[in-house]
Design a protein around this motif. Structure first.
Motif, PDB file in Angstrom:
ATOM      1  N   ASP A  55       0.835  -1.197   0.000  1.00 26.90           N
ATOM      2  CA  ASP A  55       0.000   0.000   0.000  1.00 26.90           C
ATOM      3  C   ASP A  55       0.877   1.257   0.000  1.00 26.90           C
ATOM      4  N   GLU A  56       1.999   1.208   0.686  1.00 26.90           N
ATOM      5  CA  GLU A  56       2.953   2.333   0.659  1.00 26.90           C
ATOM      6  C   GLU A  56       3.544   2.483  -0.738  1.00 26.90           C
ATOM      7  N   LEU A  57       3.835   1.371  -1.376  1.00 28.04           N
ATOM      8  CA  LEU A  57       4.473   1.397  -2.694  1.00 28.04           C
ATOM      9  C   LEU A  57       3.531   1.842  -3.798  1.00 28.04           C
ATOM     10  N   LEU A  58       2.240   1.552  -3.667  1.00 25.68           N
ATOM     11  CA  LEU A  58       1.312   1.795  -4.760  1.00 25.68           C
ATOM     12  C   LEU A  58       0.281   2.885  -4.486  1.00 25.68           C
ATOM     13  N   GLU A  59       0.038   3.215  -3.226  1.00 25.10           N
ATOM     14  CA  GLU A  59      -0.919   4.274  -2.915  1.00 25.10           C
ATOM     15  C   GLU A  59      -0.266   5.541  -2.386  1.00 25.10           C
ATOM     16  N   ARG A  60       1.000   5.467  -2.042  1.00 22.89           N
ATOM     17  CA  ARG A  60       1.693   6.652  -1.526  1.00 22.89           C
ATOM     18  C   ARG A  60       3.020   6.887  -2.240  1.00 22.89           C
ATOM     19  N   THR A  61       3.163   6.250  -3.383  1.00 24.93           N
ATOM     20  CA  THR A  61       4.327   6.451  -4.241  1.00 24.93           C
ATOM     21  C   THR A  61       3.831   6.586  -5.672  1.00 24.93           C
ATOM     22  N   TYR A  62       4.345   7.585  -6.385  1.00 19.76           N
ATOM     23  CA  TYR A  62       3.907   7.830  -7.761  1.00 19.76           C
ATOM     24  C   TYR A  62       5.000   7.415  -8.732  1.00 19.76           C
ATOM     25  N   TYR A  63       4.590   6.700  -9.791  1.00 15.52           N
ATOM     26  CA  TYR A  63       5.521   6.242 -10.823  1.00 15.52           C
ATOM     27  C   TYR A  63       5.272   7.056 -12.095  1.00 15.52           C
ATOM     28  N   PRO A  64       6.204   7.953 -12.431  1.00  8.62           N
ATOM     29  CA  PRO A  64       6.007   8.810 -13.614  1.00  8.62           C
ATOM     30  C   PRO A  64       5.783   7.994 -14.881  1.00  8.62           C
ATOM     31  N   GLU A  67       9.755  16.221 -17.047  1.00  4.27           N
ATOM     32  CA  GLU A  67       9.355  17.128 -15.971  1.00  4.27           C
ATOM     33  C   GLU A  67       9.604  16.529 -14.589  1.00  4.27           C
ATOM     34  N   LEU A  68       9.274  15.257 -14.407  1.00  2.00           N
ATOM     35  CA  LEU A  68       9.299  14.645 -13.075  1.00  2.00           C
ATOM     36  C   LEU A  68      10.503  13.745 -12.831  1.00  2.00           C
ATOM     37  N   GLY A  69      11.195  13.364 -13.891  1.00  4.70           N
ATOM     38  CA  GLY A  69      12.275  12.397 -13.746  1.00  4.70           C
ATOM     39  C   GLY A  69      11.723  10.983 -13.816  1.00  4.70           C
ATOM     40  N   ALA A  70      12.615  10.008 -13.848  1.00  9.44           N
ATOM     41  CA  ALA A  70      12.204   8.618 -14.019  1.00  9.44           C
ATOM     42  C   ALA A  70      11.986   7.888 -12.697  1.00  9.44           C
ATOM     43  N   ASP A  71      12.495   8.429 -11.599  1.00  7.74           N
ATOM     44  CA  ASP A  71      12.438   7.726 -10.322  1.00  7.74           C
ATOM     45  C   ASP A  71      11.059   7.857  -9.669  1.00  7.74           C
ATOM     46  N   PRO A  72      10.647   6.832  -8.919  1.00  9.34           N
ATOM     47  CA  PRO A  72       9.389   6.935  -8.172  1.00  9.34           C
ATOM     48  C   PRO A  72       9.408   8.135  -7.229  1.00  9.34           C
ATOM     49  N   ILE A  73       8.256   8.749  -7.052  1.00  9.52           N
ATOM     50  CA  ILE A  73       8.129   9.930  -6.200  1.00  9.52           C
ATOM     51  C   ILE A  73       7.362   9.540  -4.941  1.00  9.52           C
ATOM     52  N   SER A  74       7.973   9.758  -3.789  1.00  5.97           N
ATOM     53  CA  SER A  74       7.318   9.439  -2.525  1.00  5.97           C
ATOM     54  C   SER A  74       7.534  10.584  -1.554  1.00  5.97           C
ATOM     55  N   GLY A  75       6.928  10.476  -0.389  1.00  5.32           N
ATOM     56  CA  GLY A  75       6.970  11.568   0.576  1.00  5.32           C
ATOM     57  C   GLY A  75       5.694  12.373   0.469  1.00  5.32           C
ATOM     58  N   GLU A  76       5.099  12.675   1.608  1.00  3.22           N
ATOM     59  CA  GLU A  76       3.778  13.312   1.621  1.00  3.22           C
ATOM     60  C   GLU A  76       3.755  14.615   0.843  1.00  3.22           C
ATOM     61  N   ALA A  77       4.741  15.468   1.050  1.00  5.04           N
ATOM     62  CA  ALA A  77       4.736  16.773   0.386  1.00  5.04           C
ATOM     63  C   ALA A  77       4.908  16.631  -1.121  1.00  5.04           C
ATOM     64  N   ALA A  78       5.820  15.763  -1.532  1.00  5.95           N
ATOM     65  CA  ALA A  78       6.091  15.597  -2.959  1.00  5.95           C
ATOM     66  C   ALA A  78       4.881  15.025  -3.684  1.00  5.95           C
ATOM     67  N   VAL A  79       4.223  14.067  -3.072  1.00 11.05           N
ATOM     68  CA  VAL A  79       3.044  13.465  -3.705  1.00 11.05           C
ATOM     69  C   VAL A  79       1.882  14.450  -3.709  1.00 11.05           C
TER      70      VAL A  79
END
Length: 214
Positions: free
Chosen positions: A66-75, A83-95
């Motif tokens: 759930d952390e990996l798929l509901e609180r992490t964004y995959y560009p 714009e966002l880069g290729a790496d997964p985006i996590s962290g409350e503020a960033a998401v």
């Protein structure tokens, strides 16, 4: 259709002795037989044969999905990468800055599940509260398991932080069970642990080949 999957080494479950030139016969969505390739090839002469390099093991289980798929964004590659880069985006503020919608979460989860399948994952532990994410995971073929405790932050590689590769195995390979397994381009189970799940060359769930390294 019967399919015989064979690899240089077969590890059928946690703590089980490895079998050189082992094989698994799949009939529909289930395992029909497990054993030496020569024996199974003789017993099932009309089975389609898939030969894989490396080690064939039970598929892997990832914690904190759930952390990996509901609180992490995959560009979305290639559209969002500039714009966002290729790496997964996590962290409350960033998401939060991404102003996510349910549809966008579902699309991200589909990309995330593909990354998991490419690492030999067949089962995920977590409680999904976003409907589009839950749908994406279900449609991917991944087994959804109840949440399980974890100490390290969850990551895409279910082998990270493990003492043995077997700790990440989901189930065992034996006749009658649903065919869920993976193949890794490594010499043995010890090398699988050190090299990680990105060595995956194939992932099978329910008898279907859902990932194959090109």
């Amino acid at each position: 259709m019967l399919t015989l999957h064979t690899a240089e080494l077969l590890v059928s479950g946690p703590g089980r002795a490895p079998l050189p030139a082992g094989a698994v016969v799949v009939d529909g969505d289930r395992i029909a037989r497990v054993g030496p390739y020569e024996d199974l090839a003789a017993a099932f002469p009309h089975a389609r044969t898939r030969r894989w390099p490396g080690v064939l093991t039970p598929g892997l289980r990832v914690l904190g999905a759930d952390e990996l798929l509901e609180r992490t964004y995959y560009p979305d590659d290639p559209y969002e990468v500039p714009e966002l880069g290729a790496d997964p985006i996590s962290g409350e503020a960033a998401v939060e800055a991404l102003k996510m919608t349910e549809a966008r979460w579902g699309n991200s989860a589909r990309r995330g599940t593909q990354k998991l399948l490419a690492r030999g994952v067949v089962a995920v532990c977590g409680r999904f509260t976003v409907a589009s994410v839950r749908t994406a995971v279900s449609r991917s073929g991944l087994v959804i398991l109840p949440p399980a405790a974890y100490e390290e932050p969850p990551g895409l590689d279910p082998l990270a932080g493990r003492d043995t590769a077997g700790e990440a195995f989901h189930g065992q390979l034996e006749p009658g069970v649903v065919a869920r397994f993976a193949v890794f381009a490594v010499a043995d189970e010890a090398e699988l642990l050190t090299q990680g799940a990105t060595t995956c060359v194939a992932t099978v769930i329910g008898g279907r080949l859902l990932h194959r390294r090109r």
